[in-house]
Design a protein around this motif. Structure first.
Motif, PDB file in Angstrom:
ATOM      1  N   GLN A 262       5.059  11.276  15.865  1.00 49.19           N
ATOM      2  CA  GLN A 262       3.688  10.969  15.439  1.00 49.19           C
ATOM      3  C   GLN A 262       3.726  10.305  14.072  1.00 49.19           C
ATOM      4  N   MET A 263       3.045   9.162  13.945  1.00 51.79           N
ATOM      5  CA  MET A 263       3.008   8.420  12.693  1.00 51.79           C
ATOM      6  C   MET A 263       1.561   8.088  12.354  1.00 51.79           C
ATOM      7  N   HIS A 264       1.327   7.715  11.111  1.00 47.35           N
ATOM      8  CA  HIS A 264      -0.030   7.377  10.694  1.00 47.35           C
ATOM      9  C   HIS A 264       0.003   6.265   9.656  1.00 47.35           C
ATOM     10  N   LYS A 265      -1.170   5.629   9.497  1.00 46.86           N
ATOM     11  CA  LYS A 265      -1.334   4.584   8.483  1.00 46.86           C
ATOM     12  C   LYS A 265      -2.768   4.598   7.998  1.00 46.86           C
ATOM     13  N   GLU A 266      -2.951   4.515   6.699  1.00 48.06           N
ATOM     14  CA  GLU A 266      -4.292   4.385   6.134  1.00 48.06           C
ATOM     15  C   GLU A 266      -4.731   2.926   6.287  1.00 48.06           C
ATOM     16  N   VAL A 267      -5.929   2.742   6.782  1.00 49.91           N
ATOM     17  CA  VAL A 267      -6.426   1.391   7.040  1.00 49.91           C
ATOM     18  C   VAL A 267      -6.699   0.678   5.720  1.00 49.91           C
ATOM     19  N   PRO A 268      -6.070  -0.459   5.470  1.00 48.05           N
ATOM     20  CA  PRO A 268      -6.292  -1.169   4.203  1.00 48.05           C
ATOM     21  C   PRO A 268      -7.669  -1.823   4.175  1.00 48.05           C
ATOM     22  N   HIS A 269      -8.120  -2.125   2.973  1.00 52.71           N
ATOM     23  CA  HIS A 269      -9.372  -2.853   2.825  1.00 52.71           C
ATOM     24  C   HIS A 269      -9.224  -4.258   3.404  1.00 52.71           C
ATOM     25  N   ALA A 270     -10.318  -4.819   3.841  1.00 54.75           N
ATOM     26  CA  ALA A 270     -10.290  -6.175   4.380  1.00 54.75           C
ATOM     27  C   ALA A 270      -9.875  -7.166   3.302  1.00 54.75           C
ATOM     28  N   ARG A 271      -9.066  -8.131   3.674  1.00 54.32           N
ATOM     29  CA  ARG A 271      -8.627  -9.143   2.732  1.00 54.32           C
ATOM     30  C   ARG A 271      -9.718 -10.189   2.540  1.00 54.32           C
ATOM     31  N   ALA A 272      -9.636 -10.877   1.425  1.00 50.06           N
ATOM     32  CA  ALA A 272     -10.518 -12.015   1.176  1.00 50.06           C
ATOM     33  C   ALA A 272      -9.840 -13.267   1.728  1.00 50.06           C
ATOM     34  N   TRP A 273     -10.617 -14.112   2.416  1.00 54.36           N
ATOM     35  CA  TRP A 273     -10.042 -15.284   3.055  1.00 54.36           C
ATOM     36  C   TRP A 273     -10.718 -16.565   2.566  1.00 54.36           C
ATOM     37  N   GLN A 274      -9.911 -17.607   2.427  1.00 52.86           N
ATOM     38  CA  GLN A 274     -10.404 -18.934   2.053  1.00 52.86           C
ATOM     39  C   GLN A 274     -10.469 -19.802   3.308  1.00 52.86           C
ATOM     40  N   PRO A 275     -11.665 -20.193   3.751  1.00 54.29           N
ATOM     41  CA  PRO A 275     -11.750 -21.046   4.943  1.00 54.29           C
ATOM     42  C   PRO A 275     -11.329 -22.481   4.631  1.00 54.29           C
ATOM     43  N   ILE A 276     -10.679 -23.107   5.578  1.00 60.31           N
ATOM     44  CA  ILE A 276     -10.232 -24.494   5.431  1.00 60.31           C
ATOM     45  C   ILE A 276     -10.604 -25.244   6.708  1.00 60.31           C
ATOM     46  N   ILE A 277     -11.275 -26.378   6.568  1.00 57.31           N
ATOM     47  CA  ILE A 277     -11.603 -27.228   7.701  1.00 57.31           C
ATOM     48  C   ILE A 277     -10.574 -28.348   7.800  1.00 57.31           C
TER      49      ILE A 277
END
Length: 339
Positions: A252-267
């Motif tokens: 049995q293993m576990h992981k704390e969910v990280p905060h959402a990352r900030a993303w830079q959109p590119i067209i």
């Protein structure tokens, strides 16, 4: 059925309803992973048909765990009328179809959904006006922060799948597998990121994963941020052994969910082709100072995918738009010939 067991089962069933609020059979963009999309699948409506459909859609999930194991029919022939334990084949069928416990002491498999990772279809030479409009997002908390551009299309069947269900304060992940011909390419990391997105959408901050005890497998999960879970930790989180689906000789293993990352959109544009991709917006990731933030060689690359797309656009005299401001990327024809 004892009163205590019945009350706990009711509590677990209530917590598992969280996952039911998310839409199934919709495609979601995974930011920073331009070549894949993910979807939630529900095979619980008809237990027999659901198991058959799931085995047809993603046979690799079953093959990964069943290879070399005795199946239920053979085991029944060997033992006759004698009592026998359930096989991994039955565990998988019951998990994907959400079979509920009928009496105390049985595992309860209700509440599961399949989270699948699919290759993303991209039309590289579209007709003008064919694939240049964004597609409305299917859920406000799932997928990339902006409407997919172009619209999302899957290319073939799933390459990675995970069985997931919610519990009080956690998402349980008992089975994860990648197609045998697609391993070592970063799909495992991608599906963990997709599970984390689901967790954040439901305000859940912990993943509980069941791993085999093979050192290579356990090390893979450690590399993805999971840690071994102790009995004391499970007790502190009010998680009992019967709450989780697991087999013998598992970890049995576990992981704390990280905060959402900030993303830079590119067209990215070239003639009739247009696509929106994402790169990490945090300075640490862009500078390369954080090893954890840097994609591996086979990682379906947040940064590497962006660099490849940007280079292609530059070579073909296309254009790249950063967060809405478009910058033309012109190149000397002699440089083009040399490349």
């Amino acid at each position: 059925m004892s009163t205590a067991w019945g009350e706990r089962l009711v509590m677990l069933h209530e917590s598992r309803k969280q996952l039911y609020t998310l839409p199934c059979d919709q495609l979601f963009e995974l930011p920073g992973r331009p070549n894949v999309i993910y979807s939630l699948k529900n095979y619980t409506v008809d237990k027999v048909v659901g198991a058959q459909e799931c085995r047809s859609d993603m046979p690799f999930l079953f093959k990964a765990f069943e290879t070399g194991q005795i199946g239920p029919r053979r085991l029944s022939r060997m033992l006759g009328d004698k009592p026998r334990t359930a096989t991994i084949h039955e565990y998988l069928d019951w998990t994907v179809t959400g079979v509920e416990a009928q009496q105390e002491g049985e595992y309860d498999f209700s509440g599961f959904r399949l989270l699948v990772l699919l290759p993303r279809e991209r039309v590289m030479w579209p007709a003008p006006g064919q694939y240049d409009k964004p597609q409305p997002r299917r859920h406000p908390k799932l997928g990339a922060p902006l409407d997919p551009l172009p619209g999302l299309m899957a290319k073939g069947k799933p390459v990675t799948a995970a069985t997931i269900r919610t519990g009080p304060g956690y998402i349980e992940v008992p089975f994860v597998a990648t197609h045998e011909n697609k391993r070592g390419r970063g799909f495992g990391r991608c599906i963990v990121e997709a599970i984390e997105e689901v967790a954040r959408a439901l305000n859940i901050d912990r993943l509980l994963l069941c791993s085999t005890r093979e050192e290579s497998v356990a090390n893979t999960w450690r590399h993805l941020g999971f840690k071994e879970t102790t009995e004391e930790q499970l007790k502190a989180w009010n998680v009992e052994d019967s709450d989780l689906v697991h087999m013998q000789n598992t970890l049995q293993m576990h992981k704390e969910v990280p905060h959402a990352r900030a993303w830079q959109p590119i067209i990215i544009k070239h003639q009739a082709f247009v696509a929106r991709v994402y790169m990490p917006a945090d300075k640490q990731a862009l500078s390369g100072k954080s090893q954890a933030a840097r994609p591996g060689r086979h990682d379906m690359g947040a940064v590497s995918g962006y660099v490849t797309s940007r280079a292609t656009s530059a070579v073909t005299n296309g254009s790249v738009s950063y967060g809405g401001s478009e910058q033309q990327q012109q190149q000397d024809p002699r440089q083009h010939q040399q490349q």
